[in-house]
Design an enzyme around this catalytic site. Structure first.
Site, PDB file in Angstrom:
ATOM      1  CG  HIS A   1      -2.943  10.943   3.681  1.00 26.91           C
ATOM      2  ND1 HIS A   1      -3.146   9.867   4.509  1.00 26.91           N
ATOM      3  CD2 HIS A   1      -3.466  12.019   4.318  1.00 26.91           C
ATOM      4  CE1 HIS A   1      -3.777  10.274   5.602  1.00 26.91           C
ATOM      5  NE2 HIS A   1      -3.981  11.574   5.514  1.00 26.91           N
TER       6      HIS A   1
ATOM      7  N   GLY B   1      -8.703  -1.139  -4.303  1.00 22.41           N
ATOM      8  CA  GLY B   1      -7.775  -0.968  -5.421  1.00 22.41           C
ATOM      9  C   GLY B   1      -8.277  -0.064  -6.527  1.00 22.41           C
ATOM     10  CB  SER B   2     -10.710   2.718  -6.770  1.00 22.68           C
ATOM     11  OG  SER B   2     -10.293   3.628  -5.799  1.00 22.68           O
TER      12      SER B   2
ATOM     13  CG  ASN C   1       0.844   6.706   1.163  1.00 18.14           C
ATOM     14  OD1 ASN C   1       0.131   5.792   0.750  1.00 18.14           O
ATOM     15  ND2 ASN C   1       0.530   7.411   2.233  1.00 18.14           N
TER      16      ASN C   1
ATOM     17  CG  MET D   1      -5.265  -0.192   4.790  1.00 13.50           C
ATOM     18  SD  MET D   1      -5.234   1.608   4.821  1.00 13.50           S
ATOM     19  CE  MET D   1      -6.041   1.886   6.383  1.00 13.50           C
TER      20      MET D   1
HETATM   21  C1  GRF Z   1      -7.422   5.947  -0.838  1.00 13.45           C
HETATM   22  O1  GRF Z   1      -8.343   6.868  -0.353  1.00 13.45           O
HETATM   23  C2  GRF Z   1      -6.016   6.378  -0.521  1.00 13.45           C
HETATM   24  O2  GRF Z   1      -5.866   7.761  -0.458  1.00 13.45           O
HETATM   25  C3  GRF Z   1      -5.780   5.781   0.829  1.00 13.45           C
HETATM   26  O3  GRF Z   1      -6.441   4.544   0.797  1.00 13.45           O
HETATM   27  C4  GRF Z   1      -7.516   4.610  -0.135  1.00 13.45           C
HETATM   28  C5  GRF Z   1      -7.367   3.442  -1.070  1.00 13.45           C
HETATM   29  O4  GRF Z   1      -8.476   3.312  -1.926  1.00 13.45           O
HETATM   30  N1  GRF Z   1      -4.365   5.696   1.116  1.00 13.45           N
HETATM   31  P1  GRF Z   1      -8.430   2.264  -3.123  1.00 13.45           P
HETATM   32  O5  GRF Z   1      -8.143   0.895  -2.501  1.00 13.45           O
HETATM   33  O6  GRF Z   1      -7.377   2.675  -4.074  1.00 13.45           O
HETATM   34  O7  GRF Z   1      -9.803   2.299  -3.721  1.00 13.45           O
END
Ligand code: GRF
Length: 200
Positions: A110, A14-15, A108, A91
């Site tokens: 990516h 969740g960064s 989204n 995911m």
């Molecule tokens: C990110 O790299 C995003 O691009 C991908 O999943 C990752 C999620 O990272 N879809 P975080 O959980 O937000 O740290």
């Protein structure tokens, strides 16, 4: 004026969620109304709790079908009436029914310069192919995997062979671009019109 409401779906750290919280937590016009994770141990749920944001864990494994899981997801989402559903490291593949319900209101992020490297392990692919540039893409979600109309991209030169460092650099880009795109959509500067991105 009613705030523009975000619902954020996560599965992990969740960064990106944190970057969105940091950007909008004192914003009068944009509100994070709920966070939903399909993973119990997702650290993003803790981030949401720390920011006093309603958060839910819905285990997809508790549901017999994708449709049943998504019905639960939709019932929670609809209790908040979100203006935008933000996938931030969520995911699970979403069905056509879900995508069509939120078409134009579902985005989204990516970690690649789409259309290059759809799917997983994008950083590894960049290194394996000796790419000069790597980057991130924010897109509206449609019924193609990582293929919807592009809202924005950001790129950097690849200056490391270290996978973790590259991933870290890409995360930094994500944390800038995702809140920016959300801001633009919330302020009516960016939208999906007849399957195309429109900027005003
Ligand atoms: C990110 O790299 C995003 O691009 C991908 O999943 C990752 C999620 O990272 N879809 P975080 O959980 O937000 O740290």
């Amino acid at each position: 004026m009613n705030p523009f409401k975000l619902a954020i779906l996560i599965s992990g750290n969740g960064s990106n969620l944190q970057a969105i919280i940091d950007k909008f937590q004192n914003d009068k016009l944009i509100e994070i109304s709920c966070v939903i994770s399909n993973k119990k141990d997702a650290f993003g749920l803790t981030r949401a709790s720390n920011a006093n944001i309603d958060n839910y864990f819905i285990d997809h494994k508790d549901y017999q079908s994708r449709q049943d899981f998504e019905s639960k997801l939709i019932s929670i989402l609809e209790s908040y009436k979100p203006d935008l559903v933000v996938l931030a490291g969520f995911m699970r593949i979403l069905s056509e029914v879900f995508v069509n319900k939120y078409l134009g209101k579902l985005i989204n992020i990516h970690p690649s310069l789409l259309p290059k490297y759809k799917g997983l392990e994008t950083h590894k692919k960049v290194l394996d192919n000796n790419d000069k540039y790597h980057g991130v893409t924010v897109h509206f979600v449609d019924n193609t995997l990582d293929g919807g109309p592009i809202c924005a991209q950001s790129k950097i030169p690849v200056e490391t062979r270290d996978l973790e460092k590259l991933e870290e650099d890409i995360h930094k880009l994500e944390h800038i671009i995702y809140p920016e795109v959300i801001y633009e959509i919330a302020h009516g500067k960016l939208s999906l019109e007849e399957g195309k991105v429109r900027r005003t």
